[in-house]
Scaffold this motif. Structure first.
Motif, PDB file in Angstrom:
ATOM      1  N   UNK A   1       0.783  -1.231   0.000  1.00 23.88           N
ATOM      2  CA  UNK A   1       0.000   0.000   0.000  1.00 23.88           C
ATOM      3  C   UNK A   1       0.812   1.276   0.000  1.00 23.88           C
ATOM      4  N   UNK A   2       0.093   2.389   0.161  1.00 18.83           N
ATOM      5  CA  UNK A   2       0.674   3.725   0.201  1.00 18.83           C
ATOM      6  C   UNK A   2       1.080   4.075   1.628  1.00 18.83           C
ATOM      7  N   UNK A   3       1.838   5.184   1.803  1.00 18.68           N
ATOM      8  CA  UNK A   3       2.163   5.634   3.174  1.00 18.68           C
ATOM      9  C   UNK A   3       0.896   5.788   4.015  1.00 18.68           C
ATOM     10  N   UNK A   4       0.972   5.307   5.216  1.00 17.59           N
ATOM     11  CA  UNK A   4      -0.191   5.281   6.091  1.00 17.59           C
ATOM     12  C   UNK A   4      -0.726   3.881   6.305  1.00 17.59           C
ATOM     13  N   UNK A   5      -0.291   2.939   5.461  1.00 24.14           N
ATOM     14  CA  UNK A   5      -0.692   1.544   5.639  1.00 24.14           C
ATOM     15  C   UNK A   5       0.015   0.946   6.842  1.00 24.14           C
ATOM     16  N   UNK A   6      -0.737   0.245   7.658  1.00 25.12           N
ATOM     17  CA  UNK A   6      -0.186  -0.420   8.838  1.00 25.12           C
ATOM     18  C   UNK A   6      -0.918  -1.740   9.025  1.00 25.12           C
ATOM     19  N   UNK A   7      -0.255  -2.834   8.652  1.00 23.54           N
ATOM     20  CA  UNK A   7      -0.875  -4.151   8.698  1.00 23.54           C
ATOM     21  C   UNK A   7      -0.020  -5.117   9.497  1.00 23.54           C
ATOM     22  N   UNK A   8      -0.670  -6.045  10.148  1.00 19.02           N
ATOM     23  CA  UNK A   8       0.024  -7.116  10.865  1.00 19.02           C
ATOM     24  C   UNK A   8      -0.677  -8.427  10.561  1.00 19.02           C
ATOM     25  N   UNK A   9       0.091  -9.504  10.589  1.00 21.39           N
ATOM     26  CA  UNK A   9      -0.488 -10.797  10.259  1.00 21.39           C
ATOM     27  C   UNK A   9       0.020 -11.908  11.147  1.00 21.39           C
ATOM     28  N   UNK A  10      -0.750 -12.983  11.179  1.00 18.13           N
ATOM     29  CA  UNK A  10      -0.407 -14.180  11.946  1.00 18.13           C
ATOM     30  C   UNK A  10      -0.518 -15.391  11.025  1.00 18.13           C
ATOM     31  N   UNK A  11       0.535 -16.198  10.963  1.00 17.28           N
ATOM     32  CA  UNK A  11       0.536 -17.382  10.107  1.00 17.28           C
ATOM     33  C   UNK A  11      -0.238 -18.501  10.794  1.00 17.28           C
ATOM     34  N   UNK A  12      -1.147 -19.136  10.024  1.00 20.55           N
ATOM     35  CA  UNK A  12      -1.958 -20.212  10.582  1.00 20.55           C
ATOM     36  C   UNK A  12      -1.623 -21.587  10.000  1.00 20.55           C
ATOM     37  N   UNK A  13      -1.177 -21.633   8.760  1.00 17.37           N
ATOM     38  CA  UNK A  13      -0.882 -22.941   8.164  1.00 17.37           C
ATOM     39  C   UNK A  13      -0.327 -22.788   6.763  1.00 17.37           C
ATOM     40  N   UNK A  14       0.057 -23.922   6.164  1.00 14.97           N
ATOM     41  CA  UNK A  14       0.628 -23.894   4.816  1.00 14.97           C
ATOM     42  C   UNK A  14       0.405 -25.236   4.138  1.00 14.97           C
ATOM     43  N   UNK A  15       0.605 -25.238   2.813  1.00 15.38           N
ATOM     44  CA  UNK A  15       0.447 -26.457   2.031  1.00 15.38           C
ATOM     45  C   UNK A  15       1.420 -26.421   0.864  1.00 15.38           C
ATOM     46  N   UNK A  16       2.027 -27.561   0.544  1.00 18.89           N
ATOM     47  CA  UNK A  16       2.952 -27.675  -0.575  1.00 18.89           C
ATOM     48  C   UNK A  16       2.510 -28.812  -1.476  1.00 18.89           C
ATOM     49  N   UNK A  17       2.184 -28.483  -2.717  1.00 20.29           N
ATOM     50  CA  UNK A  17       1.839 -29.484  -3.726  1.00 20.29           C
ATOM     51  C   UNK A  17       2.944 -29.472  -4.779  1.00 20.29           C
ATOM     52  N   UNK A  18       3.935 -30.348  -4.590  1.00 16.41           N
ATOM     53  CA  UNK A  18       5.072 -30.400  -5.513  1.00 16.41           C
ATOM     54  C   UNK A  18       4.994 -31.586  -6.464  1.00 16.41           C
ATOM     55  N   UNK A  19       3.833 -32.237  -6.520  1.00 17.85           N
ATOM     56  CA  UNK A  19       3.620 -33.304  -7.486  1.00 17.85           C
ATOM     57  C   UNK A  19       3.037 -32.693  -8.749  1.00 17.85           C
ATOM     58  N   UNK A  20       3.846 -32.642  -9.792  1.00 22.37           N
ATOM     59  CA  UNK A  20       3.454 -31.987 -11.022  1.00 22.37           C
ATOM     60  C   UNK A  20       2.835 -32.991 -11.995  1.00 22.37           C
ATOM     61  N   UNK A  21       2.073 -32.481 -12.955  1.00 25.83           N
ATOM     62  CA  UNK A  21       1.407 -33.328 -13.944  1.00 25.83           C
ATOM     63  C   UNK A  21       1.888 -32.926 -15.336  1.00 25.83           C
ATOM     64  N   UNK A  22       3.028 -33.432 -15.760  1.00 27.86           N
ATOM     65  CA  UNK A  22       3.579 -33.044 -17.067  1.00 27.86           C
ATOM     66  C   UNK A  22       2.910 -33.795 -18.213  1.00 27.86           C
ATOM     67  N   UNK A  23       3.009 -33.226 -19.389  1.00 28.11           N
ATOM     68  CA  UNK A  23       2.558 -33.864 -20.617  1.00 28.11           C
ATOM     69  C   UNK A  23       3.385 -33.327 -21.773  1.00 28.11           C
ATOM     70  N   UNK A  24       3.306 -33.997 -22.904  1.00 28.82           N
ATOM     71  CA  UNK A  24       4.085 -33.534 -24.036  1.00 28.82           C
ATOM     72  C   UNK A  24       3.743 -34.276 -25.313  1.00 28.82           C
ATOM     73  N   UNK A  25       4.398 -33.853 -26.384  1.00 28.96           N
ATOM     74  CA  UNK A  25       4.257 -34.488 -27.695  1.00 28.96           C
ATOM     75  C   UNK A  25       5.596 -34.388 -28.408  1.00 28.96           C
ATOM     76  N   UNK A  26       5.872 -35.338 -29.305  1.00 25.42           N
ATOM     77  CA  UNK A  26       7.134 -35.317 -30.005  1.00 25.42           C
ATOM     78  C   UNK A  26       7.003 -35.918 -31.407  1.00 25.42           C
ATOM     79  N   UNK A  27       7.906 -35.487 -32.274  1.00 21.35           N
ATOM     80  CA  UNK A  27       8.052 -36.075 -33.608  1.00 21.35           C
ATOM     81  C   UNK A  27       9.475 -36.617 -33.686  1.00 21.35           C
ATOM     82  N   UNK A  28       9.614 -37.849 -34.154  1.00 17.96           N
ATOM     83  CA  UNK A  28      10.928 -38.473 -34.199  1.00 17.96           C
ATOM     84  C   UNK A  28      11.221 -39.121 -35.531  1.00 17.96           C
ATOM     85  N   UNK A  29      12.505 -39.399 -35.746  1.00 16.00           N
ATOM     86  CA  UNK A  29      12.941 -40.160 -36.917  1.00 16.00           C
ATOM     87  C   UNK A  29      13.959 -41.191 -36.452  1.00 16.00           C
TER      88      UNK A  29
END
Length: 260
Positions: A65-93
């Motif tokens: 924000x702009x000058x005058x903003x005053x915020x505080x926060x408290x962390x409650x939890x988190x989540x990590x989804x590092x399982x990715x779902x890749x896809x693709x296509x290829x042309x070969x010889x």
């Protein structure tokens, strides 16, 4: 009887002489394929990410924000989804039974980390109407701090093949990945009473275009002359830009169908 024997011997000899040519022709030619699978980014543990993002929040709150903003926060939890779902296509010889080359497109999917908590205080921001008038608002709700990583691009690779009979192959590959990697950082406010009252407090996006190396090993089942089923493990090295948004290895296990 002698003529029949000679005829059969001649036919057998011609089959033997023509076999190497037919055998070589069986392997040579173009093919294309599509694949999908599961991926994992070397992102570290959720505890490590919690520590890093908590430190980032301490730096980011004074920037809101702009000058005058005053915020505080408290962390409650988190989540990590590092399982990715890749896809693709290829042309070969395939040049022969030992060597092939491929070009393709790969989308390695998405890694998403989120941290949630409560936030309160005074928020001063420019009015969307003219960008110069300041608006003051009291916040008392929740926040979501998210980190999203995506990567996609063109690949080019050479394959070394080892046939195991007529229907099975083993292979190794090495190549380059022309990667477009995006890291998006976002801090959103979510009103406790009106859940539809959601807006960004901070939003940053960093794009990196790099040329990376990748490799793989796999096996293929040549079902018939038209279709092949392939299973492969691949590793994409140092995806991203260490100076802009960090680098990580990405491991992929995929199943592909090849059409000849």
């Amino acid at each position: 009887m002698i003529n029949k024997t000679r005829l059969l011997a001649g036919l057998a000899l011609s089959c033997v002489l023509s076999a190497p040519s037919a055998f070589a022709e069986e392997y040579r030619g173009f093919y294309f394929g599509v694949w999908g699978g599961s991926g994992d980014m070397d992102f570290g543990s959720k505890a490590d990410a919690d520590e890093v993002v908590a430190d980032l929040l301490a730096e980011e709150f004074p920037l809101i924000g702009l000058p005058g903003t005053s915020l505080s926060g408290t962390i409650l939890g988190s989540d990590l989804d590092d399982t990715m779902t890749p896809w693709g296509a290829q042309v070969g010889f395939r040049f022969n039974k030992w060597v092939a080359a491929e070009v393709g497109y790969v989308d390695l999917g998405e890694l998403l980390y989120t941290m949630s908590g409560s936030i309160s205080g005074t928020y001063v921001y420019p009015c969307p109407c003219d960008g110069s008038t300041a608006i003051t608002r009291s916040l008392n709700g929740g926040f979501e701090r998210s980190l999203q990583v995506t990567s996609a691009g063109i690949t080019a690779a050479a394959l070394g093949m080892l046939p195991l009979g007529q229907h099975f192959d083993l292979h190794v590959r090495g190549g380059v990945y022309y990667a477009d990697t995006r890291v998006t950082n976002r801090l959103r406010y979510i009103d406790r009473v009106d859940q539809s009252d959601v807006f960004n407090l901070l939003h940053r996006r960093v794009d990196a275009s790099q040329t990376e190396l990748f490799g793989g090993v796999g096996a293929a089942w040549n079902i018939n002359q038209s279709f092949t089923l392939r299973v492969e493990y691949q590793r994409f090295f140092d995806v991203g830009d260490d100076e802009k948004n960090g680098e990580s290895d990405i491991d992929v296990i995929n199943v592909s169908v090849l059409f000849k």
